[in-house]
Design an enzyme around this catalytic site. Structure first.
Site, PDB file in Angstrom:
ATOM      1  N   SER A 164       0.828  -1.200   0.000  1.00 54.46           N
ATOM      2  CA  SER A 164       0.000   0.000   0.000  1.00 54.46           C
ATOM      3  C   SER A 164       0.862   1.249   0.000  1.00 54.46           C
ATOM      4  O   SER A 164       1.562   1.541   0.974  1.00 54.46           O
ATOM      5  CB  SER A 164      -0.928   0.019   1.222  1.00 54.46           C
ATOM      6  OG  SER A 164      -1.590   1.269   1.334  1.00 54.46           O
ATOM      7  N   ASP A 312      -5.261  -0.324  -9.699  1.00 53.30           N
ATOM      8  CA  ASP A 312      -6.414   0.489 -10.088  1.00 53.30           C
ATOM      9  C   ASP A 312      -6.960   0.096 -11.456  1.00 53.30           C
ATOM     10  O   ASP A 312      -8.109   0.431 -11.785  1.00 53.30           O
ATOM     11  CB  ASP A 312      -6.038   1.973 -10.115  1.00 53.30           C
ATOM     12  CG  ASP A 312      -5.928   2.564  -8.717  1.00 53.30           C
ATOM     13  OD1 ASP A 312      -6.494   1.981  -7.782  1.00 53.30           O
ATOM     14  OD2 ASP A 312      -5.270   3.608  -8.574  1.00 53.30           O
TER      15      ASP A 312
END
Length: 427
Positions: A164, A312
Site C-alpha cells: 500500500s 487500479d
C-alpha cells in the site's frame, strides 16, 4: 440513468488526459508543509483532490485554486492550526490516510470524517504504525470517523503488512515530523510519488532496495510543479484502443513512473501494440507519450509482485481479457475489496451483465475470453472505475450500455464523459 451509445469504430487521433490524481494530492500536502510559495499547474481539480485542498485550508493553509492552477503561500508545518470542525474527506482514501500521518505529528486534535463508502474502508492499516510512532487515534471498528490526537512522534522501522502506497506515505509523512530516521520496508514495490516529489521541495529520502528512509525535521521550501497526465486515466483509452479494431491513438504528456505502468507491461505481454517514449522529467518523474493500436491479444500469467503496479486498472484488465483467445486469472487482488466498492465483485457483476463469462475466485477474478459483449444496464455502486470501465466496453458492445450513476466519475476524471462524447462524434 445515463445511456452510453455503442461506438463500434476504431479510436483514432490524439488524446490528453487530466493531471495525475496521486501527484496532485501530494503536491498540495507538501506545498502546505513547506516554507515559501508553491505554484502548481495541470492540477486535477476533481472531487477527491479538492478534499485535500479544503482540508489544508481548514488547517490554516493559504491555497488558491483556479481550475488546474494552484498557488500555495506556504508558512511551514508550525503554522498549521487546529481546525474548527471535522475534516470531511468525502470519498478520498488518499486524503484520509496521508493526512492522518501529518495530523499525528501536529500539537492538536482533529477529527476526520468521510462519506458512506469511505467510512466502510479499513483504517487500521494506518492506525497501527501511527500509534507505534506516538499518536493516539480514536476510532470505532477502525473506520471513520476517526479522531487523531497529535503528539511528539518518534521514528520507527515499519514493515508493510500489505502492499500500500497510502500506508507507506502516511508513515513517511509522519516521519517528517519526528527527530530521527523513519524507515518503511516494502514486500513489493508500490507507487513512489511521495519519494519522488520530496526532493522538489528540498526534502531527502533514502531508497535502498525495498527500504525507504526519511529523516525528520527537514526544512521544505516551496516549489514549481507541472503535474503530468494521469496514467490511470490514460489506461481507459489504452484499453479501448487495444480491443477496438481500427484504433490508432497517441496519448501525450503522461506520467510514465515505473511503479504505475504495470497495466501496460501486462498488455504488452498479451501482445498489445503499445510503445512509450519519455520526453521530459518533472523532478524524478518521467513523462512522455504513449502510442496504442488495436491488437490481437493472447493470454498471460500475472505474478503477485506486479499487482501493486496496476491495482487500479484491474477492472480494465478484466475487460481486455474478455477479447483474448483463452482465459486470464487475476489473483492477489484482495485489496480491491476495500475500494469505493468491493471491486472484485462489482467488476465480475458488470462483466456478467455484458455477457462475459467471468467469475470471482479466491482473492481474484477468472475471465474466459472471446466474449461478444451485449449492451445492458450496469450498476456502478458509486465506483468511478467501474463506471468508466463500462463506458469503455461500449466501444465494442452490441447495443447501448446504461449506467445507474455517472456522477461518481467526477471523483477522478471530471471531463471523461465529455472526452467520450468528443471521440464518439469525431470518429
Amino acid at each position: 440513468m445515463k445511456i452510453i451509445k455503442t461506438i463500434n469504430q476504431g479510436l483514432t487521433g490524439k488524446i490528453k488526459v487530466p493531471g495525475d490524481k496521486s501527484i496532485s494530492h501530494r503536491s498540495i500536502m507538501l506545498g502546505a508543509l513547506a516554507d515559501g510559495d508553491t505554484y502548481i499547474t495541470n492540477f486535477l481539480d476533481s472531487e477527491d483532490c479538492m478534499r485535500t485542498v479544503e482540508a489544508f485550508k481548514a488547517l490554516g493553509s493559504d491555497i488558491k485554486v483556479a481550475g488546474s492552477i494552484v498557488e500555495i503561500k506556504g508558512k511551514g508545518v508550525k503554522e498549521l492550526k487546529k481546525p474548527s470542525g471535522p475534516l470531511n474527506m468525502g470519498n478520498s482514501g488518499t486524503t484520509a490516510r496521508l493526512l492522518s500521518g501529518i495530523l499525528s505529528g501536529l500539537p492538536f486534535n482533529a477529527t476526520i470524517i468521510g462519506d458512506d463508502s469511505l467510512s466502510n474502508r479499513p483504517m487500521d492499516r494506518i492506525i497501527e504504525p501511527l500509534n507505534q510512532m506516538g499518536a493516539t487515534i480514536e476510532s470505532k471498528n477502525n473506520r471513520l470517523p476517526m479522531t487523531i490526537h497529535g503528539d511528539q512522534l518518534h521514528p520507527i522501522e515499519y514493515k508493510l503488512p500489505i502492499d500500500s502506497a497510502q500506508v507507506k506515505s502516511a508513515v513517511l509523512l509522519a516521519g517528517l515530523l519526528t527527530s530521527g530516521h523513519t524507515t518503511v520496508i516494502e514486500n513489493n514495490e508500490t507507487r513512489d510519488h511521495t519519494e519522488r516529489m520530496l526532493p522538489l521541495f528540498g526534502g531527502k529520502v533514502n531508497r535502498e532496495n525495498k527500504r525507504i528512509s526519511i529523516k525528520g525535521n527537514q526544512h521544505l521550501h516551496g516549489a514549481k510543479i507541472k503535474i503530468p497526465g494521469d496514467i490511470s486515466s490514460a489506461s481507459f483509452w489504452i484499453a479501448g484502443a487495444v480491443i477496438t479494431p481500427g484504433s490508432d491513438i497517441t496519448i501525450s504528456d503522461v506520467g510514465l513512473n515505473p511503479t504505475r505502468i504495470g497495466f501496460i507491461n501486462v498488455l504488452k505481454r498479451m501482445n498489445a501494440n503499445i510503445s512509450m517514449k519519455v520526453t521530459r522529467y518533472e523532478g524524478d518523474e518521467p513523462i512522455g507519450n504513449i502510442h496504442v493500436q488495436y491488437s490481437q491479444l493472447q493470454s498471460t500469467t500475472i505474478e503477485e509482485q506486479e499487482v501493486a503496479s496496476f491495482i487500479d486498472e484491474v477492472p480494465l484488465l478484466a475487460l481486455v481479457a474478455t477479447q483474448i483467445n483463452g482465459s486470464v486469472k487475476i489473483e492477489h487482488i484482495e485489496e480491491l475489496k476495500y475500494k469505493e466498492s468491493n471491486r472484485i465483485q462489482t467488476t465480475v457483476q458488470a462483466l456478467n451483465a455484458l455477457n462475459v463469462n467471468a467469475k470471482e475466485i479466491e482473492n481474484g477474478i477468472l475471465i474466459e475470453g472471446q466474449s461478444k459483449l451485449i449492451g445492458n444496464e450496469i450498476q456502478t455502486y458509486g465506483d468511478h472505475r467501474i463506471a468508466m470501465m463500462a463506458c469503455v466496453a461500449s466501444f465494442i458492445s452490441e447495443g447501448d450500455i446504461i449506467l445507474d450513476d455517472t456522477d461518481c466519475i467526477n471523483i477522478s476524471y471530471p471531463n471523461f464523459l465529455d472526452e467520450l462524447h468528443r471521440i464518439n462524434n469525431n470518429l
